[in-house]
Design a protein around this motif. Structure first.
Motif, short mmCIF file in Angstrom:
data_model
loop_
_atom_site.label_atom_id
_atom_site.label_comp_id
_atom_site.label_asym_id
_atom_site.label_seq_id
_atom_site.Cartn_x
_atom_site.Cartn_y
_atom_site.Cartn_z
N ILE A 214 46.39 3.57 46.66
CA ILE A 214 44.96 3.46 46.96
C ILE A 214 44.31 4.83 47.20
O ILE A 214 43.30 5.15 46.59
N ALA A 215 44.88 5.62 48.09
CA ALA A 215 44.25 6.90 48.45
C ALA A 215 45.25 7.75 49.22
O ALA A 215 46.33 7.27 49.60
N SER A 216 44.89 9.02 49.46
CA SER A 216 45.77 9.91 50.23
C SER A 216 44.94 10.78 51.15
O SER A 216 43.73 10.95 50.95
N GLN A 217 45.62 11.37 52.14
CA GLN A 217 44.96 12.15 53.18
C GLN A 217 45.95 13.13 53.79
O GLN A 217 47.08 12.74 54.09
N PRO A 218 45.54 14.38 54.02
CA PRO A 218 46.39 15.25 54.83
C PRO A 218 46.23 14.86 56.30
O PRO A 218 45.12 14.53 56.74
N TRP A 219 47.30 14.87 57.04
CA TRP A 219 47.29 14.47 58.46
C TRP A 219 47.93 15.62 59.24
O TRP A 219 49.15 15.80 59.18
N PRO A 220 47.11 16.40 59.97
CA PRO A 220 47.61 17.67 60.49
C PRO A 220 48.30 17.57 61.85
O PRO A 220 48.15 18.46 62.67
N PHE A 221 49.06 16.51 62.08
CA PHE A 221 49.74 16.32 63.38
C PHE A 221 51.20 16.03 63.17
O PHE A 221 51.65 14.93 63.44
N PRO A 222 52.07 16.97 62.73
CA PRO A 222 51.66 18.34 62.42
C PRO A 222 51.31 18.58 60.96
O PRO A 222 50.44 19.39 60.71
N SER A 223 51.93 17.90 60.03
CA SER A 223 51.66 18.28 58.64
C SER A 223 52.18 17.23 57.69
O SER A 223 53.14 17.45 56.97
N SER A 224 51.51 16.08 57.67
CA SER A 224 51.92 15.00 56.78
C SER A 224 50.95 14.85 55.62
O SER A 224 49.80 15.29 55.70
N LEU A 225 51.43 14.25 54.57
CA LEU A 225 50.57 13.75 53.49
C LEU A 225 50.65 12.24 53.57
O LEU A 225 51.70 11.65 53.31
N PRO A 272 38.10 5.94 62.39
CA PRO A 272 37.60 6.23 61.04
C PRO A 272 38.27 7.42 60.35
O PRO A 272 38.33 7.45 59.12
N TYR A 273 38.75 8.41 61.13
CA TYR A 273 39.36 9.58 60.47
C TYR A 273 40.77 9.28 59.96
O TYR A 273 41.36 10.09 59.24
N ALA A 274 41.37 8.14 60.35
CA ALA A 274 42.72 7.78 59.89
C ALA A 274 42.63 7.04 58.56
O ALA A 274 41.74 6.20 58.36
N ILE A 275 43.57 7.32 57.66
CA ILE A 275 43.49 6.69 56.34
C ILE A 275 43.76 5.19 56.44
O ILE A 275 43.36 4.42 55.55
N ALA A 276 44.38 4.74 57.52
CA ALA A 276 44.55 3.30 57.72
C ALA A 276 43.19 2.61 57.77
O ALA A 276 43.03 1.48 57.29
N HIS A 277 42.20 3.30 58.32
CA HIS A 277 40.83 2.78 58.36
C HIS A 277 40.27 2.67 56.94
O HIS A 277 39.71 1.63 56.54
N THR A 278 40.46 3.71 56.16
CA THR A 278 40.05 3.70 54.76
C THR A 278 40.73 2.55 54.01
O THR A 278 40.09 1.81 53.25
N LEU A 279 42.04 2.43 54.23
CA LEU A 279 42.83 1.42 53.53
C LEU A 279 42.34 0.01 53.89
O LEU A 279 42.17 -0.84 53.02
#
Lengths: 286, 286
Positions: A214-225, A272-279
């Motif tokens: 569906i989509a992707s997002q960088p997650w800087p805690f600490p460094s996930s895709l 809203p900033y979490a991609i789970a929200h987008t998903l």
């Protein structure tokens, strides 16, 4: 248009500058160049913007890491040998939520990069100290010669779907009432689709097929895709892994739409900033 | 059905066994358990199968890493303190090409894991020696307390499309005549879609939008996650980055179909186990 949190930075990463020491020295010396105002990765914020200063504000012993160019102007963040692994506080997350989207995304790149240096001062091959090269986008070991590059960990985050309902779960560490998509780190030797199927069955006993990205997002805690997917469930009898999840349940599109709209329901949605929200938003739209 | 190379392993990764030392000791002691026959990650192969032996063949000083269960039987690979970073030879690639799909996938997991240990004996935070935990799926630093987990690097690999033609490029290291999809490492602070757009414009000067995910593949040289996409190009005037590409060109669906079918053409296709081959196949089908 799908626009997950922490995406949309205007940074031009200017790969060529990283490889050109003379050009890099010139932008470091340029008074127009900007440095991110942050102490221990706690960014200064004015309204919905990050605050930047000149590079003359660089602390003693700190090194500038080139984030890239914005409107042709070089933007940096600092790495200092005394930096420790970054911590994430609720106050930080609140402050980031006030930032406009492109500034949150630029901060995400800065945070992951600074934190990587803080946790990678030594060579994992031989144990000796390493030094920064490529304007901050690598570390070199002068003893064994190994080059190390910033790490990004792929994480799959997904909804299993069964007869119009979505599987959501609750980790013990979540704020009270929150449920979200299941998630887990992708491992060596797996495709995205295989990791999605493995994580869902491990955590919930639900077997899935037909995985769709569906989509992707960088997650800087600490460094996930974060890689968000939907999959078709073959069964709906949940068997929880209590080490991973405190609870899991099936929710309807109507329930998800209501909760996303702020109405009371059986659960609270991810922020809203979490991609789970987008998903969840994409899924609820059908 | 899209089935990229190095996917389709029958391994059940048996996460719970990794966390249960008594159960793990029992399967290590079980004469039915299997150990991959490999020296310096050069696997023994019989026909289209990997060769396995009992755990009594474990070398002095080596530790068994649990790959997982196949038909309920524990399968291991060995990590030895003298292991060095793995090398990839044309002979190895030829041997892997003879393996049936599921055995190539199991080997991919084993190779990435063993190689990760060889390159991560020391703690990147403090420089001290680390030791294996979780049945081989982590290393712990007894000095600073840091836990380290196997690394997987996301790589975007993609075709830009312009008026029915695909952009292919040639890296100087490729075998003579080969062209393939452009590719590059995703960086901290980027989504997949952003990395695709950045890499294409950096390497070829082509600006893209509308990025679509196609498929993914683990790539065990040493440990990447290949993420294959297609995007729409806004321009077709190629400006090569000579540090990245030796050449690039636009090819039609007819050309790609012919080359994949083994007919002579302007270029040679990537090998079937590479996801670039899968991506070209999907694209050529329209």
């Amino acid at each position: 248009v799908i626009a997950p949190g922490f995406t949309g930075s205007p940074l031009d990463r200017a790969d060529r500058l990283r490889h050109d020491e003379a050009a890099l020295a010139a932008v470091v010396a340029d008074p127009a160049s900007r440095l991110l105002c942050e102490a221990a990765l706690d960014p200064e914020v004015a309204g919905d913007r990050l605050v930047w200063t000149g590079l003359d504000a660089l602390r003693d012993g700190a090194q500038p890491l080139l984030l890239g160019l914005i409107d042709g102007v070089a933007h940096f963040v600092a790495s200092h040998p005394d930096d420790r692994a970054a911590v994430r506080t609720p106050e930080l997350m609140q402050r980031l939520a006030t930032l406009r989207r492109e500034d949150a995304a630029t901060y995400a790149a800065a945070r992951s990069l600074v934190d990587w240096h803080a946790r990678h001062r030594f060579c994992s091959v031989c144990g000796n100290g390493t030094h920064i090269f490529r304007a901050g986008w690598g570390r070199h070991c002068p003893v064994c010669g190994a080059d190390h590059f910033p790490r990004t960990d792929p994480v799959v985050i997904m909804i299993a779907e069964h007869r119009g309902r979505a599987l959501l779960g609750r980790q013990p560490s979540f704020p009270p009432g929150r449920y979200s998509a299941l998630a887990g780190f992708l491992e060596p030797g797996e495709s995205i689709e295989e990791a999605v199927a493995r994580e869902i069955v491990e955590e919930s006993g639900i077997r899935v097929g037909n995985v769709r990205y569906i989509a992707s997002q960088p997650w800087p805690f600490p460094s996930s895709l974060m890689i968000a997917c939907v999959a078709d469930a073959e069964n709906d009898d949940i068997v929880l892994d209590p080490h991973e999840l405190e609870d899991a349940m099936w929710v309807s599109r109507e329930e998800v739409r209501a909760v996303l709209a702020g109405e009371p329901g059986r659960f609270l949605a991810p922020p809203p900033y979490a991609i789970a929200h987008t998903l969840l938003t994409v899924w609820a739209q059908g």
